[in-house]
Design a protein around this motif. Structure first.
Motif, PDB file in Angstrom:
ATOM      1  N   TYR A 159       0.859  -1.178   0.000  1.00  0.00           N
ATOM      2  CA  TYR A 159       0.000   0.000   0.000  1.00  0.00           C
ATOM      3  C   TYR A 159       0.901   1.236   0.000  1.00  0.00           C
ATOM      4  CZ  TYR A 159      -3.346  -3.559   1.328  1.00  0.00           C
ATOM      5  OH  TYR A 159      -4.116  -4.697   1.351  1.00  0.00           O
ATOM      6  N   LYS A 165       1.104  -0.057 -10.564  1.00  0.00           N
ATOM      7  CA  LYS A 165      -0.226  -0.656 -10.526  1.00  0.00           C
ATOM      8  C   LYS A 165      -0.258  -1.988 -11.263  1.00  0.00           C
ATOM      9  CE  LYS A 165      -2.834   3.615  -9.872  1.00  0.00           C
ATOM     10  NZ  LYS A 165      -3.850   4.569 -10.424  1.00  0.00           N
ATOM     11  N   ARG A 189      -0.966  -1.164  -4.516  1.00  0.00           N
ATOM     12  CA  ARG A 189      -2.188  -0.384  -4.304  1.00  0.00           C
ATOM     13  C   ARG A 189      -1.753   1.051  -3.986  1.00  0.00           C
ATOM     14  NH1 ARG A 189      -7.701  -1.114  -2.870  1.00  0.00           N
ATOM     15  NH2 ARG A 189      -8.590   0.956  -3.260  1.00  0.00           N
ATOM     16  N   ILE A 206      -2.587   4.520  -3.010  1.00  0.00           N
ATOM     17  CA  ILE A 206      -3.716   5.175  -2.355  1.00  0.00           C
ATOM     18  C   ILE A 206      -3.346   6.636  -2.082  1.00  0.00           C
ATOM     19  CG2 ILE A 206      -4.923   3.188  -1.380  1.00  0.00           C
ATOM     20  CD1 ILE A 206      -3.339   3.473   1.150  1.00  0.00           C
ATOM     21  N   GLU A 243      -7.378   8.756  -0.638  1.00  0.00           N
ATOM     22  CA  GLU A 243      -8.455   7.781  -0.672  1.00  0.00           C
ATOM     23  C   GLU A 243      -8.219   6.741   0.424  1.00  0.00           C
ATOM     24  OE1 GLU A 243      -8.535   5.139  -4.104  1.00  0.00           O
ATOM     25  OE2 GLU A 243      -6.528   5.850  -4.642  1.00  0.00           O
ATOM     26  N   THR A 244      -9.207   5.879   0.594  1.00  0.00           N
ATOM     27  CA  THR A 244      -9.163   4.849   1.625  1.00  0.00           C
ATOM     28  C   THR A 244      -9.302   3.484   0.975  1.00  0.00           C
ATOM     29  OG1 THR A 244     -10.137   6.301   3.294  1.00  0.00           O
ATOM     30  CG2 THR A 244     -10.328   3.930   3.677  1.00  0.00           C
ATOM     31  N   CYS A 245      -8.512   2.540   1.451  1.00  0.00           N
ATOM     32  CA  CYS A 245      -8.716   1.165   1.037  1.00  0.00           C
ATOM     33  C   CYS A 245      -8.945   0.321   2.292  1.00  0.00           C
ATOM     34  CB  CYS A 245      -7.556   0.624   0.211  1.00  0.00           C
ATOM     35  SG  CYS A 245      -6.039   0.368   1.123  1.00  0.00           S
ATOM     36  N   THR A 246      -9.633  -0.760   2.128  1.00  0.00           N
ATOM     37  CA  THR A 246     -10.016  -1.618   3.247  1.00  0.00           C
ATOM     38  C   THR A 246      -9.308  -2.961   3.138  1.00  0.00           C
ATOM     39  OG1 THR A 246     -12.188  -0.548   3.353  1.00  0.00           O
ATOM     40  CG2 THR A 246     -11.962  -2.670   4.461  1.00  0.00           C
ATOM     41  N   ILE A 247      -8.759  -3.397   4.263  1.00  0.00           N
ATOM     42  CA  ILE A 247      -8.131  -4.719   4.331  1.00  0.00           C
ATOM     43  C   ILE A 247      -9.060  -5.630   5.119  1.00  0.00           C
ATOM     44  CG2 ILE A 247      -6.130  -6.036   5.120  1.00  0.00           C
ATOM     45  CD1 ILE A 247      -4.457  -3.543   4.860  1.00  0.00           C
ATOM     46  N   LYS A 292     -12.378  -6.052   9.355  1.00  0.00           N
ATOM     47  CA  LYS A 292     -11.671  -5.167   8.436  1.00  0.00           C
ATOM     48  C   LYS A 292     -10.995  -4.035   9.195  1.00  0.00           C
ATOM     49  CE  LYS A 292     -15.639  -2.117   7.581  1.00  0.00           C
ATOM     50  NZ  LYS A 292     -16.536  -1.535   6.554  1.00  0.00           N
ATOM     51  N   ASN A 347      -9.184  -0.025   7.963  1.00  0.00           N
ATOM     52  CA  ASN A 347      -9.053   0.908   6.848  1.00  0.00           C
ATOM     53  C   ASN A 347      -7.666   1.545   6.836  1.00  0.00           C
ATOM     54  OD1 ASN A 347     -11.634   0.577   5.801  1.00  0.00           O
ATOM     55  ND2 ASN A 347     -12.508   2.237   7.020  1.00  0.00           N
ATOM     56  N   THR A 361      -5.965   4.839   5.019  1.00  0.00           N
ATOM     57  CA  THR A 361      -6.193   6.059   4.245  1.00  0.00           C
ATOM     58  C   THR A 361      -4.853   6.755   4.046  1.00  0.00           C
ATOM     59  OG1 THR A 361      -8.407   6.341   5.193  1.00  0.00           O
ATOM     60  CG2 THR A 361      -7.391   8.285   4.193  1.00  0.00           C
TER      61      THR A 361
END
Length: 287
Positions: free
Chosen positions: A108, A137, A142, A144, A147-151, A157, A159, A161
């Motif tokens: 990330y 990519k 990933r 980021i 923005e936020t991505c979730t694991i 989960k 987050n 960000t």
């Protein structure tokens, strides 16, 4: 005359020591305990790479990769400045490292001010940075950025960000005030039912980050204060603040935590003293 030669020899030896310090990699371990960490993420670990600035620990970063493999993390977080942001920048070190790491770990990538310099609207932007991002990519990194991505793990989960703050927040000799609403406009309001990790390259806005809702902030940027002194810590920040408060290590406020990496490389002034490059290993703990 003997005193002069003595100082000369000492100066030469000290310069050699400072050069070698740039490659004297140190692994530091942090355990972050919080009731907000889901049971499924208890003992999950990740490594933080910050401020590599194209530095290489052995051929093709072999020593760095070996240290990461020994830590055996669940994923990798890049807290900015993997590259050096300048005209016609060289991205080969970063790409080579990412090519190897993405074969084994989820990665990330949050931006620092050096990525900002070469991205669109940056001081040194050119098309090569767009190509760099496309290649990352394609490898599965990933990226980021605001923005936020979730694991997900089992049915739980967390987050992650990453925030790209404006260049005015990196000005030298000046600290521009940052409001919580500014972060909300950039990345929205965090889910307070989730454990929130924020990649925020510049650590001096720690209080704003936690007011936004970050449970854990991951930063770098200050390079440990360049020179570290006993009891006093880092000497100077990139914004020329003497003895900055958030120079390196672990900081707490209202039950929230920030980890500031000393970084893995240098740029412009190739200087470190009593300040080894740092590979940060973080383990999440459910109390």
């Amino acid at each position: 005359m003997l005193i002069f030669y003595g100082f000369l020899v000492f100066g030469v030896l000290f310069l050699i020591y400072m050069y070698l310090e740039n490659f004297n990699l140190q692994v530091t371990n942090y355990a972050i305990s919080s009731k907000g960490i889901p049971n499924a993420f208890d003992d999950v670990s990740f490594v933080v790479l910050a401020d590599l600035h194209n530095n290489s620990f052995g051929r093709d970063n072999e020593r760095l990769i070996n240290k990461i493999n020994k830590a055996n993390p669940n994923f990798i977080v890049i807290a900015g400045d993997l590259i050096v942001g300048k005209e016609q920048g060289d991205f080969s070190v970063a790409l080579s490292l990412m090519e190897k790491l993405t074969k084994q770990y989820p990665v990330y990538y949050g931006f620092g001010n050096h990525e900002q310099r070469v991205m669109e609207d940056g001081t040194h932007h050119d098309e090569s940075f767009n190509s760099y991002i496309r290649k990352l990519k394609d490898m599965g990194v990933r990226v980021i950025n605001n923005e936020t991505c979730t694991i997900y793990r089992k049915e739980s989960k967390i987050n992650i960000t990453s925030v790209e703050i404006g260049k005015e927040y990196f000005q030298k000799f000046k600290k521009t005030k940052m409001e919580t609403e500014y972060l909300q406009k950039l990345v929205g309001i965090p889910d307070n039912k989730c454990y929130n990790i924020l990649i925020a390259h510049n650590p001096i806005y720690f209080k704003t980050y936690i007011n936004w809702g970050a449970d854990l902030v991951l930063s770098g940027h200050l390079h440990g204060g360049i020179v570290r002194l006993p009891w006093l810590g880092g000497v100077i920040s990139p914004q020329y603040e003497l003895f900055p408060k958030y120079d390196a290590g672990e900081f707490h406020e209202n039950g929230q935590t920030m980890l500031v990496s000393r970084g893995l490389g240098t740029h412009t002034i190739k200087l470190r003293a009593f300040n080894r490059p740092e590979l940060m290993v973080v383990t999440l703990k459910r109390p």
